[in-house]
Design a protein around this motif. Sequence first.
Motif, PDB file in Angstrom:
ATOM      1  N   SER A   3       0.856  -1.305  -0.071  1.00 51.49           N
ATOM      2  CA  SER A   3      -0.019   0.008   0.023  1.00 51.49           C
ATOM      3  C   SER A   3       0.874   1.182   0.021  1.00 51.49           C
ATOM      4  O   SER A   3       2.007   1.062   0.255  1.00 51.49           O
ATOM      5  CB  SER A   3      -0.821  -0.139   1.307  1.00 51.49           C
ATOM      6  OG  SER A   3      -0.078   0.317   2.432  1.00 51.49           O
ATOM      7  N   GLY A  58      -9.005  -2.658   5.093  1.00 52.91           N
ATOM      8  CA  GLY A  58      -9.810  -2.549   3.903  1.00 52.91           C
ATOM      9  C   GLY A  58     -10.813  -1.260   3.958  1.00 52.91           C
ATOM     10  O   GLY A  58     -10.421  -0.454   4.668  1.00 52.91           O
ATOM     11  N   GLU A  59     -11.951  -1.493   3.250  1.00 50.35           N
ATOM     12  CA  GLU A  59     -12.835  -0.324   3.233  1.00 50.35           C
ATOM     13  C   GLU A  59     -13.656  -0.038   4.619  1.00 50.35           C
ATOM     14  O   GLU A  59     -14.038   0.892   5.082  1.00 50.35           O
ATOM     15  CB  GLU A  59     -13.923  -0.581   2.113  1.00 50.35           C
ATOM     16  CG  GLU A  59     -13.213  -0.562   0.666  1.00 50.35           C
ATOM     17  CD  GLU A  59     -12.518   0.500   0.395  1.00 50.35           C
ATOM     18  OE1 GLU A  59     -12.802   1.677   0.832  1.00 50.35           O
ATOM     19  OE2 GLU A  59     -11.394   0.235  -0.057  1.00 50.35           O
ATOM     20  N   ASP A  60     -13.700  -1.194   5.530  1.00 53.09           N
ATOM     21  CA  ASP A  60     -14.369  -1.254   6.717  1.00 53.09           C
ATOM     22  C   ASP A  60     -13.475  -0.777   7.755  1.00 53.09           C
ATOM     23  O   ASP A  60     -12.528  -1.615   8.228  1.00 53.09           O
ATOM     24  CB  ASP A  60     -14.852  -2.458   6.939  1.00 53.09           C
ATOM     25  CG  ASP A  60     -15.567  -2.727   8.296  1.00 53.09           C
ATOM     26  OD1 ASP A  60     -15.807  -1.654   9.253  1.00 53.09           O
ATOM     27  OD2 ASP A  60     -15.928  -3.877   8.889  1.00 53.09           O
ATOM     28  N   PRO A  61     -13.554   0.208   8.254  1.00 47.67           N
ATOM     29  CA  PRO A  61     -12.702   1.128   9.292  1.00 47.67           C
ATOM     30  C   PRO A  61     -12.555   0.366  10.594  1.00 47.67           C
ATOM     31  O   PRO A  61     -11.560   0.460  11.305  1.00 47.67           O
ATOM     32  CB  PRO A  61     -13.229   2.226   9.513  1.00 47.67           C
ATOM     33  CG  PRO A  61     -14.909   2.335   9.171  1.00 47.67           C
ATOM     34  CD  PRO A  61     -14.725   1.367   8.239  1.00 47.67           C
ATOM     35  N   ARG A  66      -4.645  -2.950  -0.622  1.00 51.74           N
ATOM     36  CA  ARG A  66      -5.769  -2.369  -0.055  1.00 51.74           C
ATOM     37  C   ARG A  66      -5.950  -2.386   1.365  1.00 51.74           C
ATOM     38  O   ARG A  66      -6.703  -1.864   1.984  1.00 51.74           O
ATOM     39  CB  ARG A  66      -6.929  -3.211  -0.591  1.00 51.74           C
ATOM     40  CG  ARG A  66      -8.499  -2.756  -0.303  1.00 51.74           C
ATOM     41  CD  ARG A  66      -9.659  -3.564  -1.030  1.00 51.74           C
ATOM     42  NE  ARG A  66     -10.755  -3.848  -0.598  1.00 51.74           N
ATOM     43  CZ  ARG A  66     -11.721  -4.310  -0.741  1.00 51.74           C
ATOM     44  NH1 ARG A  66     -11.604  -5.449  -1.766  1.00 51.74           N
ATOM     45  NH2 ARG A  66     -12.720  -4.523  -0.155  1.00 51.74           N
ATOM     46  N   ARG A  77      -4.965  -0.974   8.980  1.00 47.41           N
ATOM     47  CA  ARG A  77      -6.440  -0.778   8.074  1.00 47.41           C
ATOM     48  C   ARG A  77      -6.508  -2.224   7.141  1.00 47.41           C
ATOM     49  O   ARG A  77      -5.675  -2.738   6.661  1.00 47.41           O
ATOM     50  CB  ARG A  77      -6.091   0.223   7.083  1.00 47.41           C
ATOM     51  CG  ARG A  77      -7.315   0.493   6.202  1.00 47.41           C
ATOM     52  CD  ARG A  77      -7.066   1.946   5.300  1.00 47.41           C
ATOM     53  NE  ARG A  77      -6.039   1.462   4.408  1.00 47.41           N
ATOM     54  CZ  ARG A  77      -5.979   1.236   3.264  1.00 47.41           C
ATOM     55  NH1 ARG A  77      -7.343   1.041   2.479  1.00 47.41           N
ATOM     56  NH2 ARG A  77      -4.971   0.986   2.106  1.00 47.41           N
TER      57      ARG A  77
END
Length: 228
Positions: A128, A188-191, A171, A186
Motif C-alpha cells: 500500500s 480495507g474499506e471497513d474502518p 488495499r 487498516r
Amino acid sequence: MTNEVYVWTIPLDRPANQDELRSVLSPDERQRADRFLSERDRARFATCRASLRRILAGLLDTNPSEISFQYSPFGKPSLAENEGLHFNVSHSNHFALVAVAMGRAVGVDVEFARADFATDAVAQRFFSPLEREALGRLPAESRTEAFFRCWTRKEAFIKAIGEGLSFPLDRFDVTLAPNEPPRLLRGGEDPESAKRWSLHDLPAPTGYFAALAIEGEARIVERADLPN
C-alpha cells in the motif's frame, strides 16, 4: 484450545517413506503431487499434506486418510465435517507451517528471504502507499527484512480472510518497521475490520520469515510433536 492457536514447523526434506506418506493422501492430492516435475517437489508436497492430515487427525482422534477437505470459491481449504476447527498451511523451500485454531479464522505464511524478490518493483506493485512510504524511510540495510515482515504479515491476513486475490494486497496496511509490533493498521474499506484481527511474527528457521493472522487475540503454542 479456544484461546490458543497451535503452530507446527515441518521440515519438508526430512527422510520419509514416500509410499507411506502417499497412502494417507486423497486421490486428488496424489494427482496434485504427480503434477510436479521433480521428485523433490513431489516429495515435499506429499510430506506437507500428509503432515497436515496427521496433525488434524490427532486433534480429531480419527484416521489421517479419513480427513475430508472442502474448498471455498477462492481455494481456501477447511474441514468438511468439523467447521469449528480452523487451520491454514504455508510452505516455502525446505519448510512448511501449519496453524490450527478453534472457532476463529487463522492464516499463516512462511517465506524464504530471497533478496532478489525484495525489490522496489514488487513493493510498488503489492504494498500500500503507507507501507511503501514506511519502507522508503528505512536505511537500505534494513529494507530486505522489513520487506519480508510486511509480505508475510500481509499474506497471513489474506489467507485468514480467505478471499484470495479478490482482496488486493495494496488495499490494507500492516506495520513493517523494526521498532513496531506486528499490527493490522487498516483492513480495507471497513474502518472497524482492523480491530477484529491480530498479527503475530512467528519464529522461523534461519533465512526465513513467518507470520500469523487470527481473529481476535490468541496465545500461540508452538508444537514439536510432528507426525511420523
